[in-house]
Write a protein that holds these residues in place. Structure first.
Motif: not given
Length: 332
Positions: A147, A152-153, A155-156, A159-160
């Protein structure tokens, strides 16, 4: 930054020196009792040897430095993410998980040691619990590591991270507790083994001086670690006394040694020199000597090894480890 103090291995050849195997006679007059005693003593010797080899494998795990500041450094970094991006709700603009090299390296070492013969009781239990804690941390970390490395943080919106980081942080805390218990059990067994061997050695023999050097070297190493972490100079008088006792043993070794050349005596004298330097500097200016200097390259991977006192202590421990390694290979 937490400085990792190296543990010292047990000297196999010395700890087994007092175990004598009775050899069989050439004639046929051996009794079954003599044979039985021979077999029994060999079993005892083999058992001790397995225990020492396994113990030294655990020492390798404790000493292994796959990253500069270990899991304690990872813990501090993850705590910062928790404080900034969860508690204070700052946007997540940069993220990385725990260093996987440290997890894999410690796991491999523990797995290999636990497979070895030899029963080390509480230390085996602590090693198993340490391994279990790492096994739980590993999948959590792998997911968050991917992640972070792919960002990826961004993009989301984190959230994760918000979902999984608290669990990662809590498990990392359990790993640290398990690691501390593992090292505590090493220290307990370490001091017990070497003290028993030293007390039973024949006075003024070469083995006595060798064992004594190891015993007092380990004792001085622990006392210096404690002295550096204290706020005052309590205990330095006892430290100086032990340094002088080890000095006497080193002189005894020098007079009785059978090996010429090598680095053993040099490593012993360097150890004593470092120990005396640390004691003297702590008395002279404790604050300056135990303060970590500013990082000359902030924001970059640091090669900082701690305060001047900690750096000298690590050099000192390296010299003691060199002596013990030489004892184990009969180089002294």
């Amino acid at each position: 930054m937490k400085i990792l103090y190296k543990w010292k291995k047990l000297a196999l050849c010395i700890l087994l020196a007092s175990t004598t195997i009775i050899t069989a006679c050439d004639d046929n007059k051996n009794t079954k009792t003599a044979t039985s005693e021979n077999d029994t003593q060999k079993q005892v010797r083999d058992k001790e040897q397995h225990q020492i080899v396994k113990y030294n494998a655990y020492i390798d795990v404790a000493n292994a430095e796959f990253i500069t500041d270990g899991f304690s450094g990872d813990f501090e970094k993850q705590m910062q993410f928790i404080n900034d991006n969860i508690e204070n709700k700052k946007p997540l603009k940069n993220y990385f998980a725990v260093n996987d090299n440290n997890i894999q390296g410690k796991k491999k070492g523990l797995e290999n040691a636990l497979k070895m013969e030899g029963n080390l009781a509480e230390l085996d239990v602590a090693a198993e619990q340490y391994l279990q804690a790492l096994n739980v941390l590993e999948p959590l970390n792998q997911e968050l590591s991917m992640y972070g490395s792919t960002k990826e943080y961004l993009s989301d919106g984190g959230k994760l991270f918000m979902e999984k980081e608290p669990a990662l942080f809590e498990q990392l805390k359990k790993v640290l507790l398990a690691e501390n218990e593992f090292k505590e059990q090493i220290q307990i067994l370490d001091e017990k083994n070497i003290k028993q061997t030293f007390d039973s050695a024949k006075k003024e023999s070469l083995s006595y001086y060798k064992i004594g050097v190891i015993y007092y070297g380990k004792l001085i190493s622990r006392e210096i670690k404690e002295a550096i972490s204290q706020a005052d100079n309590t205990g330095l008088a006892k430290l100086d006394e032990n340094i002088n006792l080890m000095n006497t043993l080193v002189k005894g070794y020098d007079k009785t040694k059978t090996v010429t050349g090598g680095t053993c005596l040099s490593s012993m004298t360097l150890f004593l020199a470092s120990a005396r330097t640390i004691s003297n500097e702590l008395k002279h200016d404790r604050t300056e000597y135990t303060t970590v200097p500013p990082d000359p390259f902030p924001g970059m991977a640091s090669m900082q090894r701690g305060s001047p006192a900690q750096q000298e202590a690590n050099t000192m421990n390296d010299n003691l480890s060199s002596v013990i390694d030489s004892f184990n290979t009969d180089g002294c």
